[in-house]
Design a protein around this motif. Structure first.
Motif, mmCIF file in Angstrom:
data_model
loop_
_atom_site.group_PDB
_atom_site.id
_atom_site.type_symbol
_atom_site.label_atom_id
_atom_site.label_comp_id
_atom_site.label_asym_id
_atom_site.label_seq_id
_atom_site.Cartn_x
_atom_site.Cartn_y
_atom_site.Cartn_z
ATOM 1 N N GLY A 191 0.762 -1.163 -0.153
ATOM 2 C CA GLY A 191 -0.047 -0.072 0.119
ATOM 3 C C GLY A 191 0.791 1.327 0.080
ATOM 4 O O GLY A 191 0.220 2.505 0.156
ATOM 5 N N TYR A 192 2.147 1.310 -0.148
ATOM 6 C CA TYR A 192 3.039 2.326 -0.449
ATOM 7 C C TYR A 192 2.759 2.963 -1.719
ATOM 8 O O TYR A 192 3.527 2.328 -2.580
ATOM 9 C CB TYR A 192 4.395 2.044 -0.023
ATOM 10 C CG TYR A 192 4.447 1.535 1.644
ATOM 11 C CD1 TYR A 192 3.975 2.317 2.609
ATOM 12 C CD2 TYR A 192 5.239 0.223 1.972
ATOM 13 C CE1 TYR A 192 4.019 1.981 4.040
ATOM 14 C CE2 TYR A 192 5.050 -0.001 3.261
ATOM 15 C CZ TYR A 192 4.742 0.738 4.188
ATOM 16 O OH TYR A 192 4.967 0.439 5.626
ATOM 17 N N THR A 193 2.581 4.301 -1.693
ATOM 18 C CA THR A 193 2.693 5.076 -2.843
ATOM 19 C C THR A 193 3.663 5.837 -3.195
ATOM 20 O O THR A 193 3.608 6.461 -3.988
ATOM 21 C CB THR A 193 1.182 5.785 -3.046
ATOM 22 O OG1 THR A 193 0.939 6.705 -1.760
ATOM 23 C CG2 THR A 193 0.151 5.069 -2.943
ATOM 24 N N ARG A 194 4.403 6.079 -1.883
ATOM 25 C CA ARG A 194 5.774 6.852 -2.154
ATOM 26 C C ARG A 194 6.706 6.301 -1.218
ATOM 27 O O ARG A 194 6.221 6.225 0.009
ATOM 28 C CB ARG A 194 5.085 8.171 -1.620
ATOM 29 C CG ARG A 194 6.213 9.542 -1.920
ATOM 30 C CD ARG A 194 5.835 10.811 -1.416
ATOM 31 N NE ARG A 194 6.596 11.910 -1.738
ATOM 32 C CZ ARG A 194 7.494 12.379 -1.204
ATOM 33 N NH1 ARG A 194 7.737 11.660 -0.004
ATOM 34 N NH2 ARG A 194 8.474 13.203 -1.783
ATOM 35 N N PHE A 195 7.969 5.857 -1.686
ATOM 36 C CA PHE A 195 9.020 5.358 -1.022
ATOM 37 C C PHE A 195 10.297 5.489 -1.525
ATOM 38 O O PHE A 195 10.321 5.972 -2.739
ATOM 39 C CB PHE A 195 8.462 3.596 -0.967
ATOM 40 C CG PHE A 195 8.333 3.025 -2.385
ATOM 41 C CD1 PHE A 195 9.917 2.372 -2.556
ATOM 42 C CD2 PHE A 195 7.422 3.019 -3.068
ATOM 43 C CE1 PHE A 195 9.724 1.595 -4.195
ATOM 44 C CE2 PHE A 195 7.437 2.388 -4.314
ATOM 45 C CZ PHE A 195 8.596 1.655 -4.788
ATOM 46 N N VAL A 196 11.351 5.041 -0.599
ATOM 47 C CA VAL A 196 12.813 5.106 -1.152
ATOM 48 C C VAL A 196 13.355 3.777 -0.832
ATOM 49 O O VAL A 196 12.684 3.062 -0.291
ATOM 50 C CB VAL A 196 13.500 5.940 -0.325
ATOM 51 C CG1 VAL A 196 12.854 7.561 -0.483
ATOM 52 C CG2 VAL A 196 13.454 5.725 1.104
ATOM 53 N N ALA A 197 14.529 3.634 -1.595
ATOM 54 C CA ALA A 197 15.068 2.273 -1.666
ATOM 55 C C ALA A 197 16.598 2.527 -1.232
ATOM 56 O O ALA A 197 17.234 3.303 -1.728
ATOM 57 C CB ALA A 197 14.957 1.587 -3.080
ATOM 58 N N GLN A 198 17.078 1.240 -0.672
ATOM 59 C CA GLN A 198 18.677 1.445 -0.349
ATOM 60 C C GLN A 198 19.268 0.052 -0.548
ATOM 61 O O GLN A 198 18.370 -0.986 -0.235
ATOM 62 C CB GLN A 198 18.831 1.812 1.124
ATOM 63 C CG GLN A 198 20.162 2.259 1.568
ATOM 64 C CD GLN A 198 21.103 1.299 1.558
ATOM 65 O OE1 GLN A 198 20.678 0.208 1.950
ATOM 66 N NE2 GLN A 198 22.544 1.580 1.152
ATOM 67 N N GLY A 199 20.445 -0.055 -0.756
ATOM 68 C CA GLY A 199 20.991 -1.405 -0.974
ATOM 69 C C GLY A 199 22.630 -1.143 -0.969
ATOM 70 O O GLY A 199 23.197 -0.264 -1.420
ATOM 71 N N GLY A 200 23.318 -2.212 -0.361
ATOM 72 C CA GLY A 200 24.806 -2.306 -0.690
ATOM 73 C C GLY A 200 25.026 -3.724 -1.449
ATOM 74 O O GLY A 200 24.155 -4.812 -1.327
ATOM 75 N N ASP A 201 26.253 -4.048 -1.860
ATOM 76 C CA ASP A 201 26.550 -5.193 -2.338
ATOM 77 C C ASP A 201 25.539 -5.605 -3.465
ATOM 78 O O ASP A 201 25.191 -4.729 -4.545
ATOM 79 C CB ASP A 201 26.924 -6.104 -1.428
ATOM 80 C CG ASP A 201 27.448 -7.648 -1.944
ATOM 81 O OD1 ASP A 201 28.772 -7.382 -1.863
ATOM 82 O OD2 ASP A 201 27.007 -8.298 -2.282
ATOM 83 N N VAL A 202 24.982 -6.783 -3.617
ATOM 84 C CA VAL A 202 23.862 -7.313 -4.510
ATOM 85 C C VAL A 202 22.786 -6.210 -4.309
ATOM 86 O O VAL A 202 22.476 -6.006 -5.301
ATOM 87 C CB VAL A 202 23.727 -8.582 -4.468
ATOM 88 C CG1 VAL A 202 22.612 -8.940 -5.221
ATOM 89 C CG2 VAL A 202 24.590 -9.496 -4.538
ATOM 90 N N GLY A 203 22.685 -6.002 -3.118
ATOM 91 C CA GLY A 203 21.446 -4.997 -3.039
ATOM 92 C C GLY A 203 21.654 -3.424 -3.686
ATOM 93 O O GLY A 203 20.526 -2.839 -4.065
ATOM 94 N N ALA A 204 22.795 -3.288 -3.733
ATOM 95 C CA ALA A 204 23.138 -1.952 -4.481
ATOM 96 C C ALA A 204 22.811 -2.107 -5.700
ATOM 97 O O ALA A 204 22.366 -1.259 -6.590
ATOM 98 C CB ALA A 204 24.561 -1.528 -4.411
ATOM 99 N N GLY A 205 23.161 -3.258 -6.369
ATOM 100 C CA GLY A 205 22.743 -3.699 -7.972
ATOM 101 C C GLY A 205 21.332 -3.599 -8.044
ATOM 102 O O GLY A 205 20.644 -2.882 -9.169
ATOM 103 N N VAL A 206 20.303 -4.365 -7.207
ATOM 104 C CA VAL A 206 19.105 -3.949 -7.070
ATOM 105 C C VAL A 206 18.365 -2.497 -7.087
ATOM 106 O O VAL A 206 17.463 -2.270 -7.915
ATOM 107 C CB VAL A 206 18.404 -4.988 -5.947
ATOM 108 C CG1 VAL A 206 16.818 -4.819 -6.077
ATOM 109 C CG2 VAL A 206 18.692 -6.428 -6.294
ATOM 110 N N THR A 207 18.961 -2.101 -6.163
ATOM 111 C CA THR A 207 18.461 -0.640 -5.877
ATOM 112 C C THR A 207 18.877 0.330 -7.202
ATOM 113 O O THR A 207 18.249 1.111 -7.390
ATOM 114 C CB THR A 207 19.043 0.061 -4.696
ATOM 115 O OG1 THR A 207 18.833 -0.881 -3.683
ATOM 116 C CG2 THR A 207 18.734 1.276 -4.372
ATOM 117 N N ASP A 208 20.018 0.260 -7.730
ATOM 118 C CA ASP A 208 20.363 0.777 -8.938
ATOM 119 C C ASP A 208 19.401 0.622 -9.967
ATOM 120 O O ASP A 208 18.883 1.367 -10.728
ATOM 121 C CB ASP A 208 22.082 0.471 -9.402
ATOM 122 C CG ASP A 208 22.310 1.093 -10.831
ATOM 123 O OD1 ASP A 208 22.946 2.166 -10.637
ATOM 124 O OD2 ASP A 208 22.039 0.513 -11.730
#
Length: 420
Positions: A191-208
């Motif tokens: 139900g989130y209509t406005r959000f941010v994302a963060q990641g490092g390592d593999v998570g940085a690739g997903v976030t990018d």
């Protein structure tokens, strides 16, 4: 939203689940229940480990040192509370939902503060959601950690497909972009209509990838590993001493420190046999990631001198999660999907679109390379926050959860909606 109770028990490759509903888009509550025989089996395998002879050098240039791994396994067998993974996760709100054919596990902690900003944060390898748990408090309850109520986040921590308590993909194609799309769908279901994302390592690739896909509702991203730098470091600026040092660090990593990367991106199944059969082999493989983290972990086990939050118990929480879920091979395959020359994503590569949302970036001193601001600016035309942190390494949220949370507060502060 209707919620059903689901309990997963994994032992080796077997999964037992009970659920009262078969709707594929349902979000169901989740708890971990580890059978006693799985813990007994772990103890037997640790006791039966066949050790190689000692390395012939005085550092880690031949790999994980015998004394370090023996100290890790000794504590794992006789000093570590093997029930910690179950207890720590079950103390938090956990859920599962099926997205694109894969059951995704996630932790979802709501802040008590009004107007908290929804944040989806992605772990890396050799990590899991366990490495992010200590950042939940500073992120959701900033007033307890020196921040203000308006700094708060609602936190969503998904387990990558094939990692931890998420299901293992049964088909190829789960690259970084597909995972990014799944995360956008997860936030939509929540139900989130406005959000941010963060990641490092593999998570940085997903976030990018999320930043480049720019799904509806995503208003900004933050990473602490500059993924584009690995693609073509020679194309990045090299005129300053800091830039040359960063290029030299990447060269060192690519020539003498990335054995795990090459194996997992080319032959993940091969190493997977050892990772599911021997807990000692799993621990060694996971420890042999980067020099900074390796020596911090070695000191914690050999000298009883943990680096801030990187204690023996927390290190083993992460390794034990991999062992109990039997995900060593499936997690390794994520590198083949993301970086392997034979993966579907590599067959018809297309130039990625630019990131269209604001980008925050933090470089930590113990990272594999320290990213210069000029590199981040070249990679992201929408960069609006850059900071060099005073402490921390590759697994920054794990090592320095409060400092890490402070970075996210600063990076995302301009993106918060005005208070009602």
């Amino acid at each position: 939203m209707s919620v059903w109770r689901v309990v997963y028990v994994r032992f080796g490759r077997s999964i037992v689940a009970t659920t009262a509903e078969q709707r594929t888009d349902a979000i169901r509550s989740f708890s971990v229940a580890v059978p006693r025989e799985a813990l007994d089996d772990l103890g037997r395998r640790l006791a039966a480990t066949r050790w190689p002879s000692r390395e012939l050098v005085e550092d880690r240039t031949q790999g994980v040192q015998l004394a370090v791994l023996q100290a890790v396994c000794r504590y794992w067998a006789s000093g570590y509370d093997v029930g910690r993974v179950e207890a720590r996760l079950n103390a938090l709100p956990q859920f599962v939902t099926e997205i694109d054919g894969v059951e995704i596990h996630f932790v979802h902690v709501l802040s008590r503060h009004e107007d908290a900003l929804p944040l989806i944060m992605t772990h890396g390898w050799p990590g899991s959601v366990m490495e992010l748990l200590d950042s939940i408090g500073p992120l959701t309850d900033p007033t307890t950690y020196g921040g203000f109520a308006q700094d708060a986040f609602h936190v969503v921590l998904p387990s990558l497909p094939g990692y931890g308590f998420s299901a293992q993909p049964a088909e190829v194609g789960w690259d970084l972009g597909r995972t990014a799309r799944a995360w956008a769908e997860l936030m939509r279901r929540l139900g989130y209509t406005r959000f941010v994302a963060q990641g490092g390592d593999v998570g940085a690739g997903v976030t990018d990838a999320m930043g480049r896909q720019a799904p509806e509702g995503l208003v900004g991203i933050h990473t602490n590993l500059l993924v584009p730098a690995l693609n073509d470091p020679a194309a990045l600026p090299s005129g300053t001493e800091q830039e040359r040092a960063a290029q030299a660090a990447i060269t060192t990593f690519q020539t003498s420190g990335n054995g795990y990367f090459v194996e997992q991106s080319t032959r993940p199944q091969t190493i997977g046999y050892a990772l599911l059969d021997s807990p000692a082999a799993l621990a060694a493989w996971m420890l042999d990631h980067d020099t900074d983290a390796y020596y911090k972990i070695a000191r914690a086990f050999l000298d009883g001198q943990p680096s801030d939050n990187l204690t023996p118990d927390r290190v083993l929480d992460n390794i034990t999660t991999y062992w109990l879920t039997g995900t060593g091979a499936s997690a390794a395959r994520s590198y083949w999907e993301a970086y392997g020359a034979d993966a579907p994503a590599a067959q018809n590569p297309a130039p990625p679109p630019d990131v269209g949302v604001p980008v925050g970036f933090t470089t930590f001193p113990g990272e594999i390379w320290r990213t210069p601001r000029s590199w981040a600016e070249q990679a992201y035309s929408t960069l609006d926050y850059f900071h060099a942190a005073a402490r921390g390494g590759h697994c920054a949220a794990w090592e320095e959860p409060e400092l890490f949370a402070a970075e996210l507060r600063a990076a995302f502060q301009p993106l918060r909606a005005p208070s009602r």
